[in-house]
Design an enzyme around this catalytic site. Structure first.
Site, PDB file in Angstrom:
ATOM      1  CE  LYS A  54      -7.663  -6.608  -7.991  1.00 39.09           C
ATOM      2  NZ  LYS A  54      -7.074  -5.572  -8.821  1.00 39.09           N
ATOM      3  N   GLY A  79      -4.199   4.655   0.819  1.00 38.78           N
ATOM      4  CA  GLY A  79      -5.642   4.778   0.615  1.00 38.78           C
ATOM      5  C   GLY A  79      -6.091   3.991  -0.604  1.00 38.78           C
ATOM      6  CB  CYS A 103      -7.286  -1.836  -4.509  1.00 37.18           C
ATOM      7  SG  CYS A 103      -8.442  -0.986  -5.545  1.00 37.18           S
TER       8      CYS A 103
HETATM    9  N1  SAJ Z   1       1.474   4.471  -2.240  1.00 34.70           N
HETATM   10  C1  SAJ Z   1       2.548   4.710  -1.382  1.00 34.70           C
HETATM   11  N2  SAJ Z   1       3.811   4.434  -1.817  1.00 34.70           N
HETATM   12  C2  SAJ Z   1       4.052   3.903  -3.065  1.00 34.70           C
HETATM   13  C3  SAJ Z   1       2.942   3.648  -3.910  1.00 34.70           C
HETATM   14  C4  SAJ Z   1       1.659   3.947  -3.479  1.00 34.70           C
HETATM   15  O1  SAJ Z   1       2.365   5.202  -0.263  1.00 34.70           O
HETATM   16  O2  SAJ Z   1       5.217   3.695  -3.410  1.00 34.70           O
HETATM   17  C5  SAJ Z   1       0.106   4.756  -1.782  1.00 34.70           C
HETATM   18  C6  SAJ Z   1      -0.650   5.725  -2.687  1.00 34.70           C
HETATM   19  O3  SAJ Z   1      -0.403   7.069  -2.319  1.00 34.70           O
HETATM   20  C7  SAJ Z   1      -2.107   5.335  -2.419  1.00 34.70           C
HETATM   21  C8  SAJ Z   1      -2.006   3.836  -2.157  1.00 34.70           C
HETATM   22  O4  SAJ Z   1      -0.641   3.558  -1.848  1.00 34.70           O
HETATM   23  O5  SAJ Z   1      -2.595   5.974  -1.256  1.00 34.70           O
HETATM   24  C9  SAJ Z   1      -2.458   2.959  -3.324  1.00 34.70           C
HETATM   25  O6  SAJ Z   1      -2.069   3.573  -4.530  1.00 34.70           O
HETATM   26  P1  SAJ Z   1      -1.435   2.693  -5.750  1.00 34.70           P
HETATM   27  O7  SAJ Z   1      -1.153   3.637  -6.844  1.00 34.70           O
HETATM   28  O8  SAJ Z   1      -0.305   1.888  -5.212  1.00 34.70           O
HETATM   29  O9  SAJ Z   1      -2.533   1.629  -6.144  1.00 34.70           O
HETATM   30  P2  SAJ Z   1      -4.100   1.754  -6.498  1.00 34.70           P
HETATM   31  O10 SAJ Z   1      -4.857   1.399  -5.271  1.00 34.70           O
HETATM   32  O11 SAJ Z   1      -4.407   3.046  -7.161  1.00 34.70           O
HETATM   33  O12 SAJ Z   1      -4.212   0.544  -7.563  1.00 34.70           O
HETATM   34  C10 SAJ Z   1      -3.860  -0.748  -7.138  1.00 34.70           C
HETATM   35  C11 SAJ Z   1      -2.996  -1.397  -8.222  1.00 34.70           C
HETATM   36  N3  SAJ Z   1      -2.469  -2.650  -7.738  1.00 34.70           N
HETATM   37  C12 SAJ Z   1      -1.143  -2.908  -7.889  1.00 34.70           C
HETATM   38  O13 SAJ Z   1      -0.350  -2.101  -8.373  1.00 34.70           O
HETATM   39  C13 SAJ Z   1      -0.667  -4.256  -7.446  1.00 34.70           C
HETATM   40  C14 SAJ Z   1      -3.833  -1.655  -9.459  1.00 34.70           C
HETATM   41  O14 SAJ Z   1      -3.079  -2.387 -10.402  1.00 34.70           O
HETATM   42  C15 SAJ Z   1      -5.075  -2.445  -9.093  1.00 34.70           C
HETATM   43  O15 SAJ Z   1      -5.904  -2.704 -10.219  1.00 34.70           O
HETATM   44  C16 SAJ Z   1      -5.863  -1.667  -8.073  1.00 34.70           C
HETATM   45  O16 SAJ Z   1      -5.050  -1.500  -6.913  1.00 34.70           O
HETATM   46  C17 SAJ Z   1      -7.129  -2.437  -7.760  1.00 34.70           C
HETATM   47  O17 SAJ Z   1      -8.205  -1.933  -8.180  1.00 34.70           O
HETATM   48  O18 SAJ Z   1      -7.036  -3.527  -7.212  1.00 34.70           O
END
Ligand code: SAJ
Length: 406
Positions: free
Chosen positions: A201, A252, A255
């Site tokens: 995870k 942000g 996770c």
């Molecule tokens: N972000 C970027 N660039 C990107 C993708 C995201 O800057 O290309 C930023 C987003 O704006 C955000 C942050 O990263 O601020 C996280 O957003 P996210 O959509 O990447 O992920 P989370 O935190 O919403 O969900 C993640 C997911 N993990 C993965 O994709 C490996 C989800 O599957 C998990 O279940 C979740 O964390 C968790 O609860 O662990």
């Protein structure tokens, strides 16, 4: 019967999903206000498909309360904050929830920990707790760890479609828990040991964080020589084995911005790339602030209160502000600049920060420069209303001439 402990972003959808697939389920949370809201028919947060799932689960008889119940299976899904300084996970909520379960659970119950914990947490905190209560693992209670992978913004669909990992101490327990999750999960469910499940995870989220950091570092490099990082990423991703993510104003959520620090905290002399990547991501709000100052200077703007940050949540189309880049930037602003930046987010109804607006029109009337911190659908559908304004677009979504980028 399954008793789900913790009815937040993960626990509530999981409890609803089990109930709507015919599993007798009781949701327990110590927040009586949250439980009262659920019993009044109001889920505690917004998520696509959550209302329909809630209705289906209530129709199948799900119950909500603050008490721990007598159940065959317990699923603990409570927060696991981390200590910003030691970078170690704070397992106190998990330990307290497990302690409460052990006080009521019948002999031989299954205890599933869904909360994201750093590798070794079960060995370090949960096994000694069970022993200290005079209970025998594998007899009085069967332990498992079932981390989730659902992504806010698409949780309900992913809860059914994603593959899942079940960590258990023995095959029978693993298969029993796999069968329970298979009541709603259409993905592949792999059974492994608990420590491996804890690690997978954290590693999944760390992989994503490091890749986002690479995109952010690429944005800084391109900014230095005024190149188009988005065009470079677009073309690179045409390679069959290259998949560069998107740069942004920061990372942000509870996770991706948190879990990788568990590995840095536990393996400080080894997790070098991870440590540097997290610093890169954490430094992006400051980088955005620097861009705001550069652009104000170029445009001859003197008054930072004429600059507005569009977006307060940690990412688009969710109402979750945990570890949001905008909040990080506002903290940073207070260190570097006089307060004054205006803020607006259509998903944030309560006042969280100074100078927060609750109406897009009023926000745009009072700003000459808009910084797109979050690409909510609302701003994508109202791009024309940015005409005549200076725009710093942190997500490459604005096609107006003269728009600025990271
Ligand atoms: N972000 C970027 N660039 C990107 C993708 C995201 O800057 O290309 C930023 C987003 O704006 C955000 C942050 O990263 O601020 C996280 O957003 P996210 O959509 O990447 O992920 P989370 O935190 O919403 O969900 C993640 C997911 N993990 C993965 O994709 C490996 C989800 O599957 C998990 O279940 C979740 O964390 C968790 O609860 O662990």
């Amino acid at each position: 019967m399954v008793n789900v402990i913790g009815l937040g972003y993960i626990g509530l959808p999981t409890a609803l999903m089990l109930a709507s697939h015919g599993v007798e389920t009781v949701g327990t949370d110590y927040n009586s206000k949250l439980v009262a809201g659920l019993n009044a028919g109001c889920p505690s947060f917004k998520e696509k498909g959550l209302d329909e799932l809630f209705e289906s689960a209530v129709g199948r008889g799900i119950k909500f309360g603050t008490e721990y119940m007598q159940a065959d299976t317990y699923i603990v899904s409570v927060p696991t904050p981390y200590d910003r300084f030691s970078k170690k996970v704070d397992a106190c909520y998990v330990v307290e929830a497990v302690k409460s379960v052990l006080k009521v659970c019948p002999k031989g119950a299954d205890l599933v920990i869904e909360s994201t914990v750093s590798p070794g947490t079960v060995d370090r905190f949960i096994r000694p707790l069970i022993a200290s209560m005079g209970l025998t693992m594998g007899e009085d209670v069967h332990l498992a760890h079932a981390p989730e992978r659902i992504i806010p913004g698409n949780m309900i669909r992913e809860l059914q479609d994603n593959n899942r990992t079940i960590g258990a101490d023995d095959k029978d327990t693993g298969e029993r828990i796999k069968k329970l999750y298979a009541s709603f999960c259409r993905g592949e469910i792999v059974v492994t040991d608990i420590r491996t499940a804890e690690m997978t995870k954290v590693v999944e989220n760390t992989f994503r964080a490091v890749n986002i950091a690479f995109a952010n570092e690429l944005a800084k490099i391109c900014r230095h020589d005024d190149m188009d990082v988005y065009e470079i990423i677009r073309i690179c991703n045409m390679h069959p084995r290259v998949n560069i993510l998107q740069p942004g104003p920061g990372v942000g959520g509870h996770c991706i911005s948190v879990d990788p620090w568990f590995l840095v905290g536990d393996y400080p002399s080894l997790a070098k790339v991870i440590d540097e990547s997290m610093r890169t991501n954490d430094g992006m709000p400051d980088f955005v602030l620097g861009r705001i100052c550069e652009i104000m200077k170029e445009k001859g703007m003197k008054d930072i209160s004429r600059v507005g940050l569009y977006g307060l949540t940690y990412k688009e189309n969710v109402d979750d502000c945990r570890e949001s880049p905008t909040l990080q930037l506002l903290e940073s602003q207070e260190r570097h600049l006089a307060a004054g930046l205006k803020v607006y987010d259509p998903f944030v109804k309560k006042d969280m920060v100074e100078n927060q607006y609750h109406d897009l029109g009023a926000f745009l009337d009072d700003t000459d420069m808009v910084v797109i911190m979050v690409k909510h659908d609302e701003i994508l559908e109202n791009m024309d209303r940015l005409k005549g304004k200076t725009v710093l677009d942190c997500h490459n979504v604005c096609r107006m001439p003269g728009v600025y980028h990271l």
